[in-house]
Design a protein around this motif. Structure first.
Motif, mmCIF file in Angstrom:
data_model
loop_
_atom_site.group_PDB
_atom_site.id
_atom_site.type_symbol
_atom_site.label_atom_id
_atom_site.label_comp_id
_atom_site.label_asym_id
_atom_site.label_seq_id
_atom_site.Cartn_x
_atom_site.Cartn_y
_atom_site.Cartn_z
ATOM 1 N N THR A 141 38.008 1.895 6.403
ATOM 2 C CA THR A 141 36.807 1.651 6.332
ATOM 3 C C THR A 141 36.135 3.154 5.263
ATOM 4 O O THR A 141 37.285 3.262 4.682
ATOM 5 N N PHE A 142 35.598 2.980 3.615
ATOM 6 C CA PHE A 142 35.896 3.415 2.757
ATOM 7 C C PHE A 142 35.370 4.564 3.006
ATOM 8 O O PHE A 142 34.500 5.017 4.084
ATOM 9 N N PRO A 143 35.480 5.933 2.514
ATOM 10 C CA PRO A 143 36.764 6.305 1.846
ATOM 11 C C PRO A 143 38.601 6.523 2.118
ATOM 12 O O PRO A 143 38.838 6.876 1.084
ATOM 13 N N GLY A 144 38.250 6.159 3.464
ATOM 14 C CA GLY A 144 39.642 5.828 3.831
ATOM 15 C C GLY A 144 40.057 7.078 3.535
ATOM 16 O O GLY A 144 39.906 8.254 4.344
ATOM 17 N N GLY A 145 42.195 6.953 3.715
ATOM 18 C CA GLY A 145 42.651 8.427 3.381
ATOM 19 C C GLY A 145 41.921 9.604 2.034
ATOM 20 O O GLY A 145 42.191 10.585 1.920
ATOM 21 N N THR A 146 41.011 9.119 1.899
ATOM 22 C CA THR A 146 40.297 9.690 0.673
ATOM 23 C C THR A 146 39.398 10.839 0.330
ATOM 24 O O THR A 146 38.892 10.106 1.493
ATOM 25 N N THR A 147 38.961 11.453 -0.493
ATOM 26 C CA THR A 147 37.460 12.063 -0.247
ATOM 27 C C THR A 147 36.931 11.624 -1.464
ATOM 28 O O THR A 147 35.614 11.621 -1.593
ATOM 29 N N THR A 148 37.545 10.990 -2.924
ATOM 30 C CA THR A 148 36.611 10.226 -3.163
ATOM 31 C C THR A 148 36.289 8.325 -3.400
ATOM 32 O O THR A 148 35.504 8.594 -4.250
ATOM 33 N N TRP A 200 49.538 2.963 -1.461
ATOM 34 C CA TRP A 200 48.372 2.751 -1.619
ATOM 35 C C TRP A 200 47.970 2.698 -0.317
ATOM 36 O O TRP A 200 46.910 3.584 0.086
ATOM 37 N N ALA A 201 47.963 1.482 0.463
ATOM 38 C CA ALA A 201 47.261 1.192 2.051
ATOM 39 C C ALA A 201 48.150 2.109 2.981
ATOM 40 O O ALA A 201 47.151 2.634 3.956
ATOM 41 N N TYR A 202 49.110 2.980 2.614
ATOM 42 C CA TYR A 202 49.606 3.724 3.355
ATOM 43 C C TYR A 202 49.138 5.422 3.269
ATOM 44 O O TYR A 202 48.587 5.634 4.138
ATOM 45 N N SER A 203 48.378 5.523 1.506
ATOM 46 C CA SER A 203 48.287 7.421 1.875
ATOM 47 C C SER A 203 47.027 6.867 1.699
ATOM 48 O O SER A 203 46.167 7.629 2.036
ATOM 49 N N ARG A 204 45.910 5.809 0.965
ATOM 50 C CA ARG A 204 44.682 5.565 0.797
ATOM 51 C C ARG A 204 43.811 5.166 1.851
ATOM 52 O O ARG A 204 42.194 5.313 2.414
ATOM 53 N N GLY A 205 44.450 3.645 2.276
ATOM 54 C CA GLY A 205 44.130 2.808 3.482
ATOM 55 C C GLY A 205 42.961 2.174 2.533
ATOM 56 O O GLY A 205 43.242 1.090 2.214
ATOM 57 N N ALA A 206 41.294 2.301 2.670
ATOM 58 C CA ALA A 206 40.780 0.985 2.420
ATOM 59 C C ALA A 206 40.623 0.661 1.241
ATOM 60 O O ALA A 206 40.368 -0.538 0.603
ATOM 61 N N PRO A 207 40.844 2.654 0.174
ATOM 62 C CA PRO A 207 40.117 1.991 -1.094
ATOM 63 C C PRO A 207 40.921 0.768 -1.922
ATOM 64 O O PRO A 207 40.603 -0.216 -2.616
ATOM 65 N N SER A 208 42.227 0.680 -0.695
ATOM 66 C CA SER A 208 43.804 -0.261 -1.298
ATOM 67 C C SER A 208 42.744 -1.597 -1.824
ATOM 68 O O SER A 208 43.746 -2.714 -2.026
ATOM 69 N N PHE A 209 41.685 -1.571 -0.292
ATOM 70 C CA PHE A 209 41.521 -3.675 -0.981
ATOM 71 C C PHE A 209 40.524 -3.868 -1.779
ATOM 72 O O PHE A 209 40.772 -4.863 -2.181
#
Lengths: 497, 73
Positions: free
Chosen positions: A225-232, A65-74
């Protein structure tokens, strides 16, 4: 390459032997098998709970998750803390009830508190149904670890079957006591490995953790920062997910059962105080995921990020060590899940269906029998339908979190009865299932399970209030009915605890 | 509901509120704290101090329950 393989195999075998020896002397009964005879002190309970928290999903999933999504993994770093804070208040009264009434399982609690076999059966069913995909996820993670760490030499199917068969051996013979000892091995190696790679890998490629982070911010400014590598997965999703998973933390049947294993209330409270520190290794796992993103971008499966980077950066024997730690990280939670699912099935589904005419020895035998059955089901699912795992896990978490209103109200509000809790539970589950299956998760920027929990709480409270109103209309007698008697008695007359 | 319960709630709930309700206000990279971007530093910081807050709740819990026990029972 055989070195990593031998190291992994050694790990798995040693853990199995320790698990079998860990049963100690004397005959095995359900009390010892399922709650360790309620004799565990702070350290053992701590290790046991940590053993369940650090699953292969944390190891591979958090880095992925840290790799692909970034901040949401927090959210993974935060929700456990919320769970411990809740547990500080919730678990001691639960433990007292469990001790005085001899409860082993979560449905036992619902049965004892609400006196409703229907509610207890429903809770048992949802519990087992939610555990199986979680178990399946551990097995798939284990297969992935061994397959990757052996450089593809061992098929993941073989790894899953061998490691899981050995897991079954020590669960079958030793129950919770065996698991607790294996959890010690697992936790020590896991922490050592995570500290080494969490600090070592960023330093190896960027000089220090700080420099790795500033490089990450430079190259991927929005990743942290949120939403990181995601849109949702914006702030709303993170908040609702932290709340849902924090609330759901001790709603898992196995977390419930691990609290029962403590020898006194103080153990539980002290445990809640120190547990948040155990979240720290997750931070280091994030660092590995971030480093992997910078060093090896574009991996097809983000869950392999940690292992791929380790194999690329360290000698073979160390990759084996990481793989071994990872494999045991899957085996311990898998064993715990297996133990609890089988106890639930035997005690709370099988025995009521037999009309309760089952002796303790028969129950012990049935538990072991169901353990093998559930193991086979999870194995089949892990081998033949490895897709959709994350979706199933989310469903599991969203599903068990719906127990929360029933647990909290049951512990702290005396006059709550079974019916509102059943209504709320069913409504919550219905919302969760329909939102997830229709692809509406997140819903309005919120975690679907959290939406379900809101509906659940609302329905529970409304029907509880409605039930009281009806009660008042029915009783024209000016004397207070027993329910309100309890209410006022509870507020004024109760001596405090 | 016993008094000690409510007293202990105050320190115990502080980190929970900070970790949940604080997030919309800290969703940024600056300032950097000990090399960590602010959002991560905020979450990590609160996780780290939670044992201190829960420890305080534990002490409050114990002292008031001891006082209650001594209160003529």
């Amino acid at each position: 390459m055989t070195t990593p393989l031998l190291v992994i195999l050694a790990f798995i075998l040693v853990s199995t032997v320790v698990g079998v020896i860990g049963r100690g002397r004397g005959a095995m009964n359900l009390e010892r098998w399922s709650v360790g005879g309620r004799q565990f002190g702070v350290i053992l309970v701590w290790l046991l709970m940590a053993g369940e928290i650090y699953t292969t999903f944390t190891f591979l999933g958090a880095s992925g998750w840290a790799y692909s999504r970034g901040a949401p993994s927090f959210y993974i770093l935060a929700y456990g803390t919320i769970g411990y804070i809740i547990s500080f208040f919730l678990l001691p009264p639960l433990w007292r009830m469990a001790k005085s009434l001899g409860l082993h399982t979560q449905p036992d609690f619902f049965l004892a508190r609400y006196n409703s076999p229907a509610l207890a059966g429903l809770v048992a069913l949802i519990g087992v149904v939610s555990i199986v995909p979680y178990l399946q996820l551990q097995l798939a993670g284990l297969g992935l670890i061994v397959h990757t760490a052996s450089g593809g030499a061992i098929a993941s199917e073989v790894a899953i079957i061998v490691a899981f068969a050995l897991t079954c051996v020590f669960v079958y013979t030793s129950g919770l006591q065996g698991i607790a000892w294996v959890a010690i091995i697992k936790d020590i190696t896991m922490v050592v490995v995570v500290v080494i790679i969490g600090i070592g890998l960023p330093s190896m490629y960027f000089g220090s953790v700080g420099q790795m982070l500033s490089e990450l911010v430079r190259r991927h400014p929005s990743h942290l920062t949120f939403p990181g590598g995601t849109t949702t997965m914006g702030v709303g999703w993170v908040i609702s997910t932290i709340l849902l998973t924090g609330v759901g933390f001790y709603c898992w049947p196995h977390m419930f059962a691990s609290a029962f294993s403590a020898k006194d209330e103080r153990t539980i409270k002290r445990n809640a105080v120190i547990m948040p520190l155990y979240q720290l290794p997750i931070l280091l796992v994030f660092f590995v995921g971030f480093t992997a993103l910078l060093v090896m971008p574009g991996l097809k499966n983000p869950d392999t990020a940690l292992l791929a980077l380790v194999m690329r950066s360290y000698p073979a024997w160390f990759a084996g060590l990481v793989g071994g730690a990872g494999a045991v990280t899957a085996m311990v939670p898998a064993s715990m899940l297996l133990l609890v699912a089988s106890t639930l099935t035997a005690k709370n589904i099988y025995r009521p269906l037999r009309g309760g005419a089952v002796s303790e020895e028969q129950l012990m035998r049935a538990s072991r029998g169901f353990m093998l059955l559930i193991a086979v089901v999870a194995l089949i699912l892990a081998l033949w339908s490895p897709n959709e795992l994350v979706k199933l896990l989310i469903f599991g978490y969203d599903g068990i979190a719906q127990f929360f209103p029933g647990i909290v109200l049951g512990v702290f509000v005396r006059r709550i009865t079974a019916r509102p809790v059943i209504f709320g539970l069913v409504a919550g589950e219905a919302v969760v299932v329909s939102l997830i299956w229709s692809g509406h998760d997140p819903f309005l920027g919120m975690n679907a399970g959290f939406v379900g929990l809101l509906v659940n709480a609302l329905v529970t409270l409304l029907s509880a209030t409605w039930g009281q109103v009806l009660n008042h209309r029915k009783i024209h007698d000016p004397r207070p009915d027993p329910i309100t008697q309890l209410k006022f008695g509870g507020e004024h007359g109760e001596p405090g605890g | 509901m016993p008094i000690r319960f409510r007293l202990a709630l105050v320190p115990a709930l502080t980190p929970a509120v900070a970790l949940v309700a604080g997030l919309p206000f800290v969703n940024r990279l600056e300032p950097i704290v000990f090399g960590l971007p602010f959002l991560l530093a905020w979450i990590l910081g609160w996780v780290l101090v939670t044992p201190a807050f829960l420890g305080l709740a534990y002490l409050l819990d114990r002292s008031t329950s001891a006082a209650e026990d001594g209160d003529g029972r």
